[in-house]
Write a protein that holds these residues in place. Structure first.
Motif, short mmCIF file in Angstrom:
data_model
loop_
_atom_site.label_atom_id
_atom_site.label_comp_id
_atom_site.label_asym_id
_atom_site.label_seq_id
_atom_site.Cartn_x
_atom_site.Cartn_y
_atom_site.Cartn_z
N ALA A 4 40.18 -33.76 10.73
CA ALA A 4 40.42 -33.08 12.00
C ALA A 4 41.70 -32.26 11.95
CB ALA A 4 40.47 -34.09 13.14
N LYS A 5 42.74 -32.81 11.36
CA LYS A 5 44.01 -32.09 11.24
C LYS A 5 43.86 -30.86 10.36
CE LYS A 5 46.85 -36.18 11.87
NZ LYS A 5 47.65 -37.18 11.17
N CYS A 6 43.11 -31.00 9.28
CA CYS A 6 42.91 -29.90 8.34
C CYS A 6 42.28 -28.69 9.02
CB CYS A 6 42.05 -30.38 7.17
SG CYS A 6 41.65 -29.11 5.96
N ILE A 40 31.87 -31.22 12.77
CA ILE A 40 31.60 -32.42 13.55
C ILE A 40 32.39 -33.52 12.87
CG2 ILE A 40 29.88 -34.11 14.27
CD1 ILE A 40 27.79 -31.86 14.17
N THR A 41 33.31 -34.13 13.59
CA THR A 41 34.13 -35.19 13.00
C THR A 41 33.35 -36.49 12.92
OG1 THR A 41 35.03 -35.93 15.10
CG2 THR A 41 36.22 -34.15 13.97
N SER A 42 33.96 -37.51 12.34
CA SER A 42 33.30 -38.81 12.24
C SER A 42 33.19 -39.48 13.60
CB SER A 42 34.01 -39.72 11.24
OG SER A 42 35.36 -39.90 11.61
N GLY A 43 34.00 -39.06 14.56
CA GLY A 43 33.88 -39.58 15.92
C GLY A 43 35.12 -40.29 16.41
N THR A 44 35.05 -40.74 17.65
CA THR A 44 36.19 -41.44 18.24
C THR A 44 36.34 -42.81 17.57
OG1 THR A 44 34.77 -42.40 19.94
CG2 THR A 44 35.88 -40.32 20.49
N ALA A 45 37.54 -43.35 17.62
CA ALA A 45 37.82 -44.64 16.98
C ALA A 45 36.90 -45.73 17.51
CB ALA A 45 39.29 -45.01 17.16
N LEU A 46 36.71 -45.78 18.82
CA LEU A 46 35.86 -46.80 19.42
C LEU A 46 34.41 -46.67 18.94
CD1 LEU A 46 35.51 -49.16 21.38
CD2 LEU A 46 35.18 -47.48 23.21
N ALA A 47 33.92 -45.44 18.90
CA ALA A 47 32.54 -45.22 18.44
C ALA A 47 32.39 -45.59 16.97
CB ALA A 47 32.13 -43.77 18.68
N ARG A 48 33.38 -45.27 16.15
CA ARG A 48 33.29 -45.62 14.72
C ARG A 48 33.23 -47.12 14.54
NH1 ARG A 48 37.50 -41.71 14.11
NH2 ARG A 48 38.93 -43.41 13.64
N GLU A 49 33.90 -47.87 15.39
CA GLU A 49 33.86 -49.34 15.31
C GLU A 49 32.52 -49.89 15.77
OE1 GLU A 49 37.08 -51.03 17.52
OE2 GLU A 49 38.59 -49.90 16.42
N ARG A 50 31.91 -49.27 16.78
CA ARG A 50 30.70 -49.82 17.41
C ARG A 50 29.40 -49.26 16.86
NH1 ARG A 50 31.37 -48.36 23.23
NH2 ARG A 50 29.24 -49.04 23.26
N LEU A 71 25.47 -24.83 5.73
CA LEU A 71 26.17 -25.87 4.98
C LEU A 71 26.65 -26.92 5.95
CD1 LEU A 71 27.50 -26.84 2.28
CD2 LEU A 71 29.51 -25.53 2.96
N ILE A 72 26.44 -28.17 5.60
CA ILE A 72 26.89 -29.29 6.44
C ILE A 72 27.88 -30.11 5.64
CG2 ILE A 72 26.21 -31.36 7.70
CD1 ILE A 72 23.38 -30.08 7.91
N VAL A 73 29.09 -30.26 6.19
CA VAL A 73 30.12 -31.10 5.58
C VAL A 73 30.33 -32.27 6.53
CG1 VAL A 73 32.51 -31.23 4.81
CG2 VAL A 73 31.21 -29.12 4.47
N VAL A 74 30.18 -33.49 6.04
CA VAL A 74 30.29 -34.68 6.87
C VAL A 74 31.57 -35.42 6.50
CG1 VAL A 74 29.18 -36.85 7.55
CG2 VAL A 74 27.78 -34.85 7.00
N ASP A 75 32.40 -35.66 7.49
CA ASP A 75 33.62 -36.45 7.30
C ASP A 75 33.26 -37.91 7.50
OD1 ASP A 75 36.29 -37.33 7.19
OD2 ASP A 75 36.60 -36.94 9.33
N LEU A 76 33.28 -38.67 6.42
CA LEU A 76 32.94 -40.10 6.52
C LEU A 76 34.19 -40.96 6.47
CD1 LEU A 76 29.90 -40.18 4.07
CD2 LEU A 76 29.85 -40.28 6.56
#
Length: 131
Positions: A4-6, A40-50, A71-76
Motif C-alpha cells: 500500500a505504501k509503495c 487491490i490490497t490484501s485488506g483490512t487487518a480485521l478482515a485478514r484475520e477473519r 495484469l493482476i498483481v495480488v498482495d498476499l
C-alpha cells in the motif's frame, strides 16, 4: 502494508474484505499515480484475520478480474503467517516472493519457495528487500 505504501493507496478494504462479504469492486480497486494501474490490497487487518480462504470463491474473483484487467498483481500476507498465501498462490499465473534481508535467512526463504512450488505456485523470482 509495504504494498500500500509503495503505491500510495489506503490499506483497505481489499481481497480479505471481499472474501468476508460482497464489497463492490469499485470500492476495492484503488487508482495509483501510475497510468492504467489500479490495485487491490490484501485488506483490512480485521478482515485478514477473519477471512477464510474459499478456493472456489477466489478462483471466481480472479477469473472475473482477468476479464477486466490485463495484469493482476495480488498482495498476499507473509507465507508463514497466513493460510491465505498457500490457498491463493497456486491460483495465480506466478508469484514473486519478497524476502526481508535482515529478518529472513536464505535457508528459510528457500524452504518457503520450495513449499509454495510444491503447493502448485509458480515462482517468477525472489526480491530481496531491506527496510
Amino acid at each position: 502494508s509495504t504494498f500500500a505504501k509503495c503505491f500510495d493507496v489506503e490499506e483497505g478494504p481489499g481481497l480479505a474484505d471481499q472474501l468476508l462479504e460482497d464489497v463492490l469492486e469499485q470500492d476495492l480497486c484503488q487508482p495509483t499515480n501510475t497510468a492504467n494501474l489500479s490495485v487491490i490490497t490484501s485488506g483490512t487487518a480485521l478482515a485478514r484475520e477473519r477471512a477464510t480462504c474459499d478456493h472456489a470463491r477466489i478462483q471466481d474473483l480472479l477469473a472475473h478480474w482477468k476479464t477486466e484487467h490485463a495484469l493482476i498483481v495480488v498482495d498476499l500476507p507473509a507465507a508463514l503467517s497466513s493460510s491465505m498465501c498457500w490457498t491463493i498462490a497456486p491460483l495465480l499465473d506466478g508469484i514473486l516472493l519478497v524476502v526481508e534481508a535482515d529478518r529472513v535467512d536464505s535457508d528459510a526463504a528457500q524452504q518457503v519457495k520450495r513449499r509454495l512450488t510444491e503447493a502448485g505456485a509458480r515462482p517468477f523470482g525472489v526480491v530481496l528487500n531491506k527496510k
